[in-house]
Design a protein around this motif. Structure first.
Motif, PDB file in Angstrom:
ATOM      1  N   LYS A 108       0.784  -1.171  -0.107  1.00 36.46           N
ATOM      2  CA  LYS A 108       0.062   0.046   0.220  1.00 36.46           C
ATOM      3  C   LYS A 108       0.978   1.428   0.076  1.00 36.46           C
ATOM      4  CE  LYS A 108      -3.865   2.273   2.560  1.00 36.46           C
ATOM      5  NZ  LYS A 108      -4.964   2.089   3.502  1.00 36.46           N
ATOM      6  N   ASP A 109       1.726   1.302   0.557  1.00 34.59           N
ATOM      7  CA  ASP A 109       2.763   2.497   0.807  1.00 34.59           C
ATOM      8  C   ASP A 109       3.587   2.494  -0.529  1.00 34.59           C
ATOM      9  OD1 ASP A 109       4.456   0.130   1.687  1.00 34.59           O
ATOM     10  OD2 ASP A 109       5.233   1.205   3.127  1.00 34.59           O
ATOM     11  N   MET A 110       3.613   1.541  -1.399  1.00 30.64           N
ATOM     12  CA  MET A 110       4.624   1.624  -2.619  1.00 30.64           C
ATOM     13  C   MET A 110       3.907   1.060  -3.636  1.00 30.64           C
ATOM     14  SD  MET A 110       8.370   0.491  -0.989  1.00 30.64           S
ATOM     15  CE  MET A 110       7.827  -0.907  -0.147  1.00 30.64           C
ATOM     16  N   PRO A 111       2.708   1.604  -4.011  1.00 23.47           N
ATOM     17  CA  PRO A 111       1.786   1.043  -5.147  1.00 23.47           C
ATOM     18  C   PRO A 111       2.626   1.336  -6.462  1.00 23.47           C
ATOM     19  CG  PRO A 111       1.079   3.141  -4.523  1.00 23.47           C
ATOM     20  CD  PRO A 111       2.155   3.064  -3.468  1.00 23.47           C
ATOM     21  N   SER A 112       2.491   0.190  -7.397  1.00 20.78           N
ATOM     22  CA  SER A 112       2.891   0.184  -8.678  1.00 20.78           C
ATOM     23  C   SER A 112       1.781  -0.165  -9.704  1.00 20.78           C
ATOM     24  CB  SER A 112       4.213  -0.827  -8.854  1.00 20.78           C
ATOM     25  OG  SER A 112       3.868  -1.982  -8.524  1.00 20.78           O
ATOM     26  N   LYS A 113       0.855  -0.637  -9.123  1.00 18.55           N
ATOM     27  CA  LYS A 113      -0.359  -1.039 -10.116  1.00 18.55           C
ATOM     28  C   LYS A 113      -1.627  -0.411  -9.791  1.00 18.55           C
ATOM     29  CE  LYS A 113       1.794  -5.511  -9.737  1.00 18.55           C
ATOM     30  NZ  LYS A 113       2.987  -4.961 -10.808  1.00 18.55           N
ATOM     31  N   LEU A 147      -9.265  -6.381  -9.911  1.00 11.85           N
ATOM     32  CA  LEU A 147     -10.030  -5.317 -10.221  1.00 11.85           C
ATOM     33  C   LEU A 147     -11.717  -5.646 -10.033  1.00 11.85           C
ATOM     34  CD1 LEU A 147     -10.316  -2.531 -11.592  1.00 11.85           C
ATOM     35  CD2 LEU A 147     -10.318  -3.494 -13.883  1.00 11.85           C
ATOM     36  N   LYS A 148     -11.903  -6.481 -10.526  1.00 13.38           N
ATOM     37  CA  LYS A 148     -13.429  -7.128 -10.517  1.00 13.38           C
ATOM     38  C   LYS A 148     -13.816  -7.253  -9.058  1.00 13.38           C
ATOM     39  CE  LYS A 148     -13.352  -8.725 -15.202  1.00 13.38           C
ATOM     40  NZ  LYS A 148     -13.349 -10.139 -15.834  1.00 13.38           N
ATOM     41  N   ARG A 149     -12.878  -7.772  -8.101  1.00 10.55           N
ATOM     42  CA  ARG A 149     -13.140  -8.026  -6.653  1.00 10.55           C
ATOM     43  C   ARG A 149     -13.307  -6.433  -6.140  1.00 10.55           C
ATOM     44  NH1 ARG A 149     -15.428  -9.808  -2.261  1.00 10.55           N
ATOM     45  NH2 ARG A 149     -14.498  -9.737  -0.428  1.00 10.55           N
ATOM     46  N   TRP A 150     -12.377  -5.633  -6.424  1.00 13.46           N
ATOM     47  CA  TRP A 150     -12.585  -4.283  -6.276  1.00 13.46           C
ATOM     48  C   TRP A 150     -14.076  -3.648  -6.602  1.00 13.46           C
ATOM     49  CZ3 TRP A 150     -12.581   0.294  -9.481  1.00 13.46           C
ATOM     50  CH2 TRP A 150     -12.515   1.475  -8.527  1.00 13.46           C
ATOM     51  N   MET A 151     -14.326  -3.761  -7.833  1.00 15.66           N
ATOM     52  CA  MET A 151     -15.620  -3.288  -8.259  1.00 15.66           C
ATOM     53  C   MET A 151     -16.684  -3.762  -7.327  1.00 15.66           C
ATOM     54  SD  MET A 151     -15.131  -3.458 -12.551  1.00 15.66           S
ATOM     55  CE  MET A 151     -14.002  -2.138 -13.235  1.00 15.66           C
ATOM     56  N   LYS A 152     -16.869  -4.896  -6.900  1.00 16.79           N
ATOM     57  CA  LYS A 152     -17.889  -5.679  -6.345  1.00 16.79           C
ATOM     58  C   LYS A 152     -17.901  -5.142  -4.933  1.00 16.79           C
ATOM     59  CE  LYS A 152     -18.133  -9.921  -8.972  1.00 16.79           C
ATOM     60  NZ  LYS A 152     -17.986 -11.379  -8.989  1.00 16.79           N
ATOM     61  N   LEU A 153     -16.683  -4.779  -4.160  1.00 12.46           N
ATOM     62  CA  LEU A 153     -16.701  -4.249  -3.023  1.00 12.46           C
ATOM     63  C   LEU A 153     -17.089  -2.767  -3.039  1.00 12.46           C
ATOM     64  CD1 LEU A 153     -13.094  -5.346  -1.731  1.00 12.46           C
ATOM     65  CD2 LEU A 153     -15.223  -6.046  -0.925  1.00 12.46           C
ATOM     66  N   LYS A 154     -17.193  -2.055  -4.133  1.00 15.14           N
ATOM     67  CA  LYS A 154     -17.694  -0.957  -4.614  1.00 15.14           C
ATOM     68  C   LYS A 154     -19.117  -0.589  -4.570  1.00 15.14           C
ATOM     69  CE  LYS A 154     -13.764   1.318  -3.237  1.00 15.14           C
ATOM     70  NZ  LYS A 154     -13.471   2.001  -2.101  1.00 15.14           N
ATOM     71  N   SER A 207      -4.410  -1.977  -3.634  1.00 17.06           N
ATOM     72  CA  SER A 207      -4.235  -1.681  -2.249  1.00 17.06           C
ATOM     73  C   SER A 207      -5.462  -1.527  -1.479  1.00 17.06           C
ATOM     74  CB  SER A 207      -3.581  -0.150  -2.127  1.00 17.06           C
ATOM     75  OG  SER A 207      -2.126  -0.206  -2.482  1.00 17.06           O
ATOM     76  N   GLU A 208      -6.673  -1.340  -2.274  1.00 17.01           N
ATOM     77  CA  GLU A 208      -7.585  -1.321  -1.402  1.00 17.01           C
ATOM     78  C   GLU A 208      -8.221  -2.603  -1.173  1.00 17.01           C
ATOM     79  OE1 GLU A 208     -10.756   1.554  -2.630  1.00 17.01           O
ATOM     80  OE2 GLU A 208      -9.124   2.787  -3.716  1.00 17.01           O
ATOM     81  N   VAL A 209      -7.909  -3.566  -2.225  1.00 20.84           N
ATOM     82  CA  VAL A 209      -8.405  -5.048  -1.945  1.00 20.84           C
ATOM     83  C   VAL A 209      -7.538  -5.794  -1.042  1.00 20.84           C
ATOM     84  CG1 VAL A 209      -8.508  -7.379  -3.047  1.00 20.84           C
ATOM     85  CG2 VAL A 209      -9.300  -5.365  -4.370  1.00 20.84           C
ATOM     86  N   PHE A 213       0.340  -7.762  -0.977  1.00 27.34           N
ATOM     87  CA  PHE A 213       0.070  -8.893  -1.766  1.00 27.34           C
ATOM     88  C   PHE A 213       1.116  -9.241  -2.487  1.00 27.34           C
ATOM     89  CE2 PHE A 213      -3.112 -11.301  -3.962  1.00 27.34           C
ATOM     90  CZ  PHE A 213      -2.945 -11.408  -5.433  1.00 27.34           C
ATOM     91  N   MET A 214       1.271 -10.753  -2.745  1.00 27.92           N
ATOM     92  CA  MET A 214       2.483 -11.034  -3.596  1.00 27.92           C
ATOM     93  C   MET A 214       1.736 -11.303  -4.946  1.00 27.92           C
ATOM     94  SD  MET A 214       5.462 -12.252  -3.714  1.00 27.92           S
ATOM     95  CE  MET A 214       5.935 -12.391  -1.900  1.00 27.92           C
ATOM     96  N   VAL A 215       2.072 -10.458  -5.868  1.00 27.31           N
ATOM     97  CA  VAL A 215       1.621 -10.276  -7.181  1.00 27.31           C
ATOM     98  C   VAL A 215       2.313 -11.181  -8.179  1.00 27.31           C
ATOM     99  CG1 VAL A 215       0.769  -8.014  -6.818  1.00 27.31           C
ATOM    100  CG2 VAL A 215       3.067  -8.119  -7.612  1.00 27.31           C
ATOM    101  N   THR A 216       3.480 -11.426  -8.008  1.00 30.29           N
ATOM    102  CA  THR A 216       4.270 -12.202  -9.147  1.00 30.29           C
ATOM    103  C   THR A 216       5.213 -13.050  -8.590  1.00 30.29           C
ATOM    104  OG1 THR A 216       5.737 -10.138  -9.350  1.00 30.29           O
ATOM    105  CG2 THR A 216       3.825 -10.479 -11.013  1.00 30.29           C
TER     106      THR A 216
END
Length: 231
Positions: A108-113, A147-154, A207-209, A213-216
């Motif tokens: 969250k404190d170093m977002p890149s995506k 992204l789709k998870r974030w949309m549903k949360l919103k 970050s909101e989800v 998070f281990m992304v890759t």
């Protein structure tokens, strides 16, 4: 100065090269998409870290990360990048792959995506995405699922948008010519879009989800033997 994400990724890149006898050199093709997540592998190649461990690594960019498992099974790539969903779906589909190292974390404190919206498109809240065309760098990848998870949360139904698979390097032009209204962008493409005025960061949906998070990751075929290392 290396931040924590960069340091983690750097350690992972070194872990790609198995410890083999220095007199033995093994060639391996390493596939990765255009993303800063995999920059440490390029640095490792530049500073001969692979060679010092007996590995002649050939780095190959792959347009979409979802194409990497098939390329590995075909023998075109020996080591490949993966997001957790990409890896799990490949294994669930019957591919005998294993993770060998982490590549990058998103914190969250170093977002890149981020979700990046085209300049001129009105965006104030997630509901404004309804009816829009959104570029995704790989269906069922982490960027897509989060992204789709974030949309549903919103409170927004992803079915109200049109999702189009798009390669990272193409995203600036696809926004510029109006083909897409928004994209899920990672560095360095995210900065290219923003700095050129083509788009703006609309939401830090990763970050909101999940704030950490281990992304890759890096993966290989289970039976693949590199030098004296056998998974």
């Amino acid at each position: 100065m290396l931040n924590r994400r960069g340091l983690t990724a750097g350690i992972a890149a070194s872990a790609l090269a198995p410890r083999v006898a220095l007199s033995q050199t093994v060639k391996a093709t390493v596939g990765y998409p255009t993303s800063s997540d995999f920059l440490p592998a390029i640095v490792a190649k530049e500073f001969r870290h692979f060679e010092s461990r007996g590995l002649d690594a050939v780095l190959t960019r792959v347009p979409l990360i979802n194409n990497i498992p098939a390329a590995m099974m075909a023998g075109d790539i020996q080591i490949g990048a993966a997001t957790p969903p990409t890896f799990l779906q490949a294994v669930d589909g019957g591919l005998d792959l294993v993770l060998i190292a982490a590549a990058a974390r998103h914190q969250k404190d170093m977002p890149s995506k981020s979700l990046v919206v085209r300049t001129g498109v009105k965006y104030e809240k997630p509901e404004d995405l309804r009816g829009k065309k959104i570029g995704i760098a790989g269906f069922r990848s982490a960027m897509d699922i989060l992204l789709k998870r974030w949309m549903k949360l919103k409170g927004v139904d992803p079915r109200d948008m049109t999702f189009i698979e798009a390669q990272f390097p193409q995203m600036p032009d696809l926004l510029r010519n109006g083909t897409l209204d928004a994209v899920t962008a990672t560095e360095p493409i995210r900065s290219i879009i923003v700095n050129s005025g083509v788009g703006f960061i609309a939401a830090e949906y990763y970050s909101e989800v999940s704030p950490d998070f281990m992304v890759t990751n890096w993966m290989m075929r289970r039976e693949l033997e590199i030098g004296r290392a056998h998974v």
